[in-house]
Write a protein that holds these residues in place. Structure first.
Motif, PDB file in Angstrom:
ATOM      1  N   VAL A  23       0.850  -1.192   0.000  1.00  0.00           N
ATOM      2  CA  VAL A  23       0.000   0.000   0.000  1.00  0.00           C
ATOM      3  C   VAL A  23       0.884   1.240   0.000  1.00  0.00           C
ATOM      4  O   VAL A  23       1.845   1.335   0.775  1.00  0.00           O
ATOM      5  CB  VAL A  23      -0.926   0.031   1.239  1.00  0.00           C
ATOM      6  N   ILE A  24       0.587   2.156  -0.876  1.00  0.00           N
ATOM      7  CA  ILE A  24       1.275   3.448  -0.909  1.00  0.00           C
ATOM      8  C   ILE A  24       0.248   4.527  -0.628  1.00  0.00           C
ATOM      9  O   ILE A  24      -0.751   4.651  -1.341  1.00  0.00           O
ATOM     10  CB  ILE A  24       1.934   3.699  -2.282  1.00  0.00           C
ATOM     11  N   LEU A  25       0.455   5.288   0.425  1.00  0.00           N
ATOM     12  CA  LEU A  25      -0.435   6.395   0.752  1.00  0.00           C
ATOM     13  C   LEU A  25       0.119   7.661   0.107  1.00  0.00           C
ATOM     14  O   LEU A  25       1.254   8.048   0.361  1.00  0.00           O
ATOM     15  CB  LEU A  25      -0.539   6.572   2.268  1.00  0.00           C
ATOM     16  N   SER A  26      -0.687   8.279  -0.727  1.00  0.00           N
ATOM     17  CA  SER A  26      -0.223   9.426  -1.503  1.00  0.00           C
ATOM     18  C   SER A  26      -0.739  10.727  -0.908  1.00  0.00           C
ATOM     19  O   SER A  26      -1.925  10.877  -0.643  1.00  0.00           O
ATOM     20  CB  SER A  26      -0.696   9.292  -2.960  1.00  0.00           C
ATOM     21  N   ASP A  27       0.163  11.659  -0.696  1.00  0.00           N
ATOM     22  CA  ASP A  27      -0.159  12.988  -0.194  1.00  0.00           C
ATOM     23  C   ASP A  27       0.375  14.000  -1.208  1.00  0.00           C
ATOM     24  O   ASP A  27       1.585  14.182  -1.343  1.00  0.00           O
ATOM     25  CB  ASP A  27       0.490  13.202   1.177  1.00  0.00           C
ATOM     26  N   ARG A  28      -0.509  14.631  -1.952  1.00  0.00           N
ATOM     27  CA  ARG A  28      -0.106  15.525  -3.035  1.00  0.00           C
ATOM     28  C   ARG A  28       0.813  16.644  -2.539  1.00  0.00           C
ATOM     29  O   ARG A  28       1.854  16.930  -3.139  1.00  0.00           O
ATOM     30  CB  ARG A  28      -1.348  16.119  -3.690  1.00  0.00           C
ATOM     31  N   ALA A  29       0.435  17.267  -1.430  1.00  0.00           N
ATOM     32  CA  ALA A  29       1.226  18.391  -0.916  1.00  0.00           C
ATOM     33  C   ALA A  29       2.609  17.931  -0.478  1.00  0.00           C
ATOM     34  O   ALA A  29       3.624  18.582  -0.771  1.00  0.00           O
ATOM     35  CB  ALA A  29       0.495  19.061   0.247  1.00  0.00           C
ATOM     36  N   ALA A  30       2.678  16.776   0.204  1.00  0.00           N
ATOM     37  CA  ALA A  30       3.970  16.278   0.669  1.00  0.00           C
ATOM     38  C   ALA A  30       4.843  15.854  -0.508  1.00  0.00           C
ATOM     39  O   ALA A  30       6.056  16.075  -0.512  1.00  0.00           O
ATOM     40  CB  ALA A  30       3.760  15.101   1.621  1.00  0.00           C
ATOM     41  N   ALA A  31       4.218  15.259  -1.529  1.00  0.00           N
ATOM     42  CA  ALA A  31       4.978  14.781  -2.685  1.00  0.00           C
ATOM     43  C   ALA A  31       5.709  15.910  -3.386  1.00  0.00           C
ATOM     44  O   ALA A  31       6.785  15.719  -3.956  1.00  0.00           O
ATOM     45  CB  ALA A  31       4.053  14.068  -3.661  1.00  0.00           C
ATOM     46  N   MET A  32       5.150  17.102  -3.349  1.00  0.00           N
ATOM     47  CA  MET A  32       5.751  18.235  -4.049  1.00  0.00           C
ATOM     48  C   MET A  32       7.060  18.697  -3.415  1.00  0.00           C
ATOM     49  O   MET A  32       7.760  19.534  -3.980  1.00  0.00           O
ATOM     50  CB  MET A  32       4.752  19.398  -4.122  1.00  0.00           C
ATOM     51  N   HIS A  33       7.401  18.135  -2.250  1.00  0.00           N
ATOM     52  CA  HIS A  33       8.673  18.454  -1.607  1.00  0.00           C
ATOM     53  C   HIS A  33       9.716  17.360  -1.831  1.00  0.00           C
ATOM     54  O   HIS A  33      10.856  17.496  -1.397  1.00  0.00           O
ATOM     55  CB  HIS A  33       8.469  18.652  -0.097  1.00  0.00           C
ATOM     56  N   GLY A  34       9.308  16.273  -2.505  1.00  0.00           N
ATOM     57  CA  GLY A  34      10.209  15.147  -2.689  1.00  0.00           C
ATOM     58  C   GLY A  34      11.152  15.337  -3.863  1.00  0.00           C
ATOM     59  O   GLY A  34      10.884  16.105  -4.790  1.00  0.00           O
ATOM     60  N   GLN A  35      12.253  14.619  -3.837  1.00  0.00           N
ATOM     61  CA  GLN A  35      13.255  14.736  -4.886  1.00  0.00           C
ATOM     62  C   GLN A  35      12.722  14.275  -6.238  1.00  0.00           C
ATOM     63  O   GLN A  35      13.061  14.833  -7.286  1.00  0.00           O
ATOM     64  CB  GLN A  35      14.500  13.934  -4.515  1.00  0.00           C
ATOM     65  N   GLY A  36      11.884  13.231  -6.221  1.00  0.00           N
ATOM     66  CA  GLY A  36      11.323  12.752  -7.469  1.00  0.00           C
ATOM     67  C   GLY A  36      10.499  13.815  -8.166  1.00  0.00           C
ATOM     68  O   GLY A  36      10.607  14.017  -9.382  1.00  0.00           O
TER      69      GLY A  36
END
Length: 237
Positions: A23-36
């Motif tokens: 399971v991968i829980l996706s958080d749009r706001a948090a993802a925007m800070h990731g290196q990917g």
């Protein structure tokens, strides 16, 4: 699959446990800070930075291919004749090749067909039904075209050592959309500025110069034909 609030509410109402392999829980706001995300501008990139099988998409692809009426094991140029598909935008009104370059590219691709027996398709994806798009992409070994939605069909290609996506840009322009998708699915990618190519190992910065959306995008048809020969000369074990 992707699940949202309503899906989880329905699971809860069933009152029974579910065992999910991953399971991968996706958080749009948090993802925007990731290196990917910072390197690709793609929110989904964060999930694909995680370790996992190279064949993660194959089950979905195979099910769709079967639904479209094809064998999921269709070889896409491994044991049968390679298939080159050029997705043309020449009737779209924007992001089009220079007309003379389009015509030269078509001539060069037809020369490959006549010399080597490759199947060559020149198509406008909006003129095909969804099932026809899937069937064509599933059989395609090399897919090419100007940056645009038509290249989304690459997701139905079968990843093999020969599978290649070639994307044309106005010189100096680049967007990650289809490079990222091709790389995530294990296929070779080439971006093209006229007669200059680059791969996922040496990508330029994202840029949308004047001319990016225009109708005078140059491409050297002979250079594209040489690249196709190189890719299709790869020996399949």
């Amino acid at each position: 699959t992707s699940e949202y609030l309503n899906d989880w509410n329905e699971r809860a109402e069933l009152g029974r446990p579910f065992i999910l392999d991953r399971v991968i829980l996706s958080d749009r706001a948090a993802a925007m800070h990731g290196q990917g995300f910072l390197s690709t501008d793609r929110i989904a990139a964060e999930a694909f930075e995680l370790p996992g099988s190279l064949h993660w998409w194959s089950t979905i692809r195979n099910n769709v291919i079967k639904f479209a009426g094809l064998d999921e094991d269709i070889q896409a140029g491994i044991t049968d004749s390679p298939v080159i598909t050029y997705i043309s935008r020449q009737e779209w009104g924007r992001r089009m090749l220079r007309n003379e370059d389009h015509e030269r590219l078509v001539q060069e691709l037809h020369a490959l067909r006549d010399e080597h027996g490759y199947e060559v398709n020149i198509v406008s994806m909006d003129k095909l039904s969804r099932v026809e798009q899937i069937r064509l992409a599933a059989r395609t070994t090399i897919m090419m075209g100007v940056h645009g939605n038509g290249l989304t069909s690459l997701v139905w290609m079968k990843p093999t050592p020969r599978s290649t996506v070639i994307e044309f840009f106005y010189p100096g322009g680049f967007a990650h959309d289809y490079e990222y998708t091709a790389r995530s699915l294990g296929m070779m990618y080439y971006g093209v500025w006229d007669n200059t190519t680059f791969t996922s190992a040496e990508l330029p910065h994202v840029a949308y110069p004047e001319g990016f959306q225009g109708n005078n995008i140059p491409v050297d048809g002979s250079a594209i034909a040489r690249l196709c020969r190189e890719r299709l000369s790869i020996k399949i074990e």
